[in-house]
Design an enzyme around this catalytic site. Structure first.
Site, PDB file in Angstrom:
ATOM      1  N   TYR A 174      24.488   4.407  14.024  1.00  0.00           N
ATOM      2  CA  TYR A 174      24.804   5.433  13.010  1.00  0.00           C
ATOM      3  C   TYR A 174      25.718   6.503  13.603  1.00  0.00           C
ATOM      4  CZ  TYR A 174      24.223   9.362   9.788  1.00  0.00           C
ATOM      5  OH  TYR A 174      24.461  10.410   8.931  1.00  0.00           O
ATOM      6  N   SER A 205      28.744  13.849  10.364  1.00  0.00           N
ATOM      7  CA  SER A 205      27.411  14.351  10.754  1.00  0.00           C
ATOM      8  C   SER A 205      27.522  15.011  12.121  1.00  0.00           C
ATOM      9  CB  SER A 205      26.427  13.183  10.849  1.00  0.00           C
ATOM     10  OG  SER A 205      25.227  13.610  11.467  1.00  0.00           O
TER      11      SER A 205
HETATM   12  P1  NAP Z   1      20.837   9.947   0.200  1.00  0.00           P
HETATM   13  O1  NAP Z   1      19.949  11.028  -0.290  1.00  0.00           O
HETATM   14  O2  NAP Z   1      20.230   8.690   0.730  1.00  0.00           O
HETATM   15  O3  NAP Z   1      21.883   9.572  -0.948  1.00  0.00           O
HETATM   16  C1  NAP Z   1      22.824   8.564  -0.651  1.00  0.00           C
HETATM   17  C2  NAP Z   1      23.794   8.415  -1.785  1.00  0.00           C
HETATM   18  O4  NAP Z   1      24.749   7.400  -1.399  1.00  0.00           O
HETATM   19  C3  NAP Z   1      23.132   7.936  -3.058  1.00  0.00           C
HETATM   20  O5  NAP Z   1      23.817   8.485  -4.161  1.00  0.00           O
HETATM   21  C4  NAP Z   1      23.358   6.427  -2.996  1.00  0.00           C
HETATM   22  O6  NAP Z   1      23.436   5.824  -4.295  1.00  0.00           O
HETATM   23  C5  NAP Z   1      24.724   6.366  -2.358  1.00  0.00           C
HETATM   24  N1  NAP Z   1      25.003   5.071  -1.750  1.00  0.00           N
HETATM   25  C6  NAP Z   1      24.271   4.393  -0.826  1.00  0.00           C
HETATM   26  N2  NAP Z   1      24.865   3.223  -0.558  1.00  0.00           N
HETATM   27  C7  NAP Z   1      25.973   3.161  -1.325  1.00  0.00           C
HETATM   28  C8  NAP Z   1      26.990   2.208  -1.519  1.00  0.00           C
HETATM   29  N3  NAP Z   1      26.995   1.050  -0.842  1.00  0.00           N
HETATM   30  N4  NAP Z   1      27.980   2.470  -2.409  1.00  0.00           N
HETATM   31  C9  NAP Z   1      27.984   3.629  -3.119  1.00  0.00           C
HETATM   32  N5  NAP Z   1      27.050   4.579  -2.982  1.00  0.00           N
HETATM   33  C10 NAP Z   1      26.062   4.331  -2.104  1.00  0.00           C
HETATM   34  O7  NAP Z   1      21.806  10.449   1.378  1.00  0.00           O
HETATM   35  P2  NAP Z   1      22.165  11.925   1.912  1.00  0.00           P
HETATM   36  O8  NAP Z   1      21.116  12.339   2.865  1.00  0.00           O
HETATM   37  O9  NAP Z   1      22.526  12.780   0.780  1.00  0.00           O
HETATM   38  O10 NAP Z   1      23.472  11.584   2.783  1.00  0.00           O
HETATM   39  C11 NAP Z   1      24.746  11.574   2.202  1.00  0.00           C
HETATM   40  C12 NAP Z   1      25.794  11.554   3.311  1.00  0.00           C
HETATM   41  O11 NAP Z   1      25.577  12.642   4.201  1.00  0.00           O
HETATM   42  C13 NAP Z   1      25.786  10.295   4.169  1.00  0.00           C
HETATM   43  O12 NAP Z   1      27.110   9.942   4.509  1.00  0.00           O
HETATM   44  C14 NAP Z   1      25.020  10.737   5.398  1.00  0.00           C
HETATM   45  O13 NAP Z   1      25.346   9.965   6.524  1.00  0.00           O
HETATM   46  C15 NAP Z   1      25.481  12.163   5.527  1.00  0.00           C
HETATM   47  N6  NAP Z   1      24.589  13.041   6.280  1.00  0.00           N
HETATM   48  C16 NAP Z   1      23.299  13.252   5.880  1.00  0.00           C
HETATM   49  C17 NAP Z   1      22.494  14.104   6.610  1.00  0.00           C
HETATM   50  C18 NAP Z   1      21.053  14.375   6.235  1.00  0.00           C
HETATM   51  O14 NAP Z   1      20.298  14.915   7.079  1.00  0.00           O
HETATM   52  N7  NAP Z   1      20.605  14.086   5.029  1.00  0.00           N
HETATM   53  C19 NAP Z   1      22.992  14.746   7.743  1.00  0.00           C
HETATM   54  C20 NAP Z   1      24.311  14.510   8.112  1.00  0.00           C
HETATM   55  C21 NAP Z   1      25.095  13.665   7.372  1.00  0.00           C
HETATM   56  P3  NAP Z   1      22.245   4.852  -4.823  1.00  0.00           P
HETATM   57  O15 NAP Z   1      21.030   5.726  -4.884  1.00  0.00           O
HETATM   58  O16 NAP Z   1      22.747   4.380  -6.133  1.00  0.00           O
HETATM   59  O17 NAP Z   1      22.115   3.782  -3.780  1.00  0.00           O
END
Ligand code: NAP
Length: 253
Positions: free
Chosen positions: A159, A146
């Site tokens: 985080y 991130s």
């Molecule tokens: P999201 O919409 O909350 O989706 C999270 C995904 O991770 C879901 O498929 C969830 O599956 C899965 N997950 C959660 N806990 C898990 C576990 N213990 N084991 C396996 N799978 C798990 O998240 P997102 O916003 O797409 O973020 C994804 C990644 O990008 C993360 O690493 C986050 O830190 C990073 N990121 C996000 C942003 C942002 O602004 N969105 C920015 C920078 C970086 P379930 O639904 O089955 O729990």
């Protein structure tokens, strides 16, 4: 998208952790569109993962859904055993599963710390450990970090620390695995409009407005903004790139 003859990931197999929604789902769809067989991992959103898989299969791709909590070593081992059973090889690992929780310093607890570090850092390391047992030469690991690893927001010390750790792990493993021709890079997204983003209340937040104001390209990102870069890092087009952290953030720093 490439035609059948020119698909960049034809014959490759990829595991994408946390691919039932958000950034991981978009990455799984883009890798599959380029010809990779994809393992769509999820923790609890079975219906979400199955929807992503059936969409990929309906478009002529190959995908399966595998439940595994990436914060648990036994589940990680099962995820890669099921990958081997289904596809017999592995070429790409996208360590995307991650959680983000924000708390002011006074409210930080050991539980808040371990919950995020156990998945975002330890889970990423243990998944990579399992993946390299199956990797052929010229494989690729893509860690979803991130922009907060280098531009942390207030209330996000734990985080942000997990993602700074991801950057360090990326650079260390790139050196360690280079001799085996395994590449390790990270993508450091800015704010991306995902389910997790909406569930955390960011959609209408002041933080979103501040980020947009500080972003040269004037908007927050969409999951496909990250997925196209992941596809590049998975393919031979990036064959001489390792140990890098790619800020995919519309220019936000
Ligand atoms: P999201 O919409 O909350 O989706 C999270 C995904 O991770 C879901 O498929 C969830 O599956 C899965 N997950 C959660 N806990 C898990 C576990 N213990 N084991 C396996 N799978 C798990 O998240 P997102 O916003 O797409 O973020 C994804 C990644 O990008 C993360 O690493 C986050 O830190 C990073 N990121 C996000 C942003 C942002 O602004 N969105 C920015 C920078 C970086 P379930 O639904 O089955 O729990």
């Amino acid at each position: 998208m490439s035609t059948n003859n020119t698909k960049k990931l034809a014959g490759k197999v990829a595991v994408v952790t946390g691919a039932s929604k958000g950034i991981g789902a978009a990455i799984a769809e883009h890798l599959a569109a380029e010809g990779a067989s994809v393992v769509v991992n999820y923790a609890s959103s079975k219906a979400g993962a199955e929807k992503i898989v059936s969409g990929i299969n309906a478009r002529g791709g190959k995908a399966i859904a595998v439940q595994a909590d990436v914060a648990r070593k036994a589940d990680i081992e099962r995820l890669f055993a099921e990958t081997k059973k289904a596809f017999g090889q592995l070429d790409v690992l996208v360590n995307n599963a991650g959680i983000y929780e924000f708390l002011p310093l006074e409210q930080i607890t050991a539980e808040h710390f371990h919950k995020q570090f156990d998945l975002n850092v330890l889970g990423l390391i243990l998944a990579t450990q399992e993946a390299i047992k199956q990797f052929a030469s010229l494989s690729s690991v893509i860690n979803i970090s991130s922009v907060v690893s280098t531009s942390p927001a207030p209330g996000g010390s734990v985080y942000s620390a997990t993602k700074a750790a991801v950057d360090a792990v990326t650079k260390s493993l790139a050196k360690e695995l280079g001799a085996r021709k395994i590449r390790v890079n990270s993508i450091n997204p800015g704010m991306i409009e995902t389910d997790g983003f909406r569930a955390s209340g960011f959609a209408e937040s002041d933080l979103r407005k501040q980020v947009e104001a500080q972003t040269p390209l004037g908007r927050i990102g969409q999951p496909q903004d990250v997925a196209t870069v992941a596809t590049f890092l998975a393919s031979a087009d990036s064959g001489w790139i390792t140990g890098e952290t790619f800020h995919v953030s519309g220019g936000f720093r």
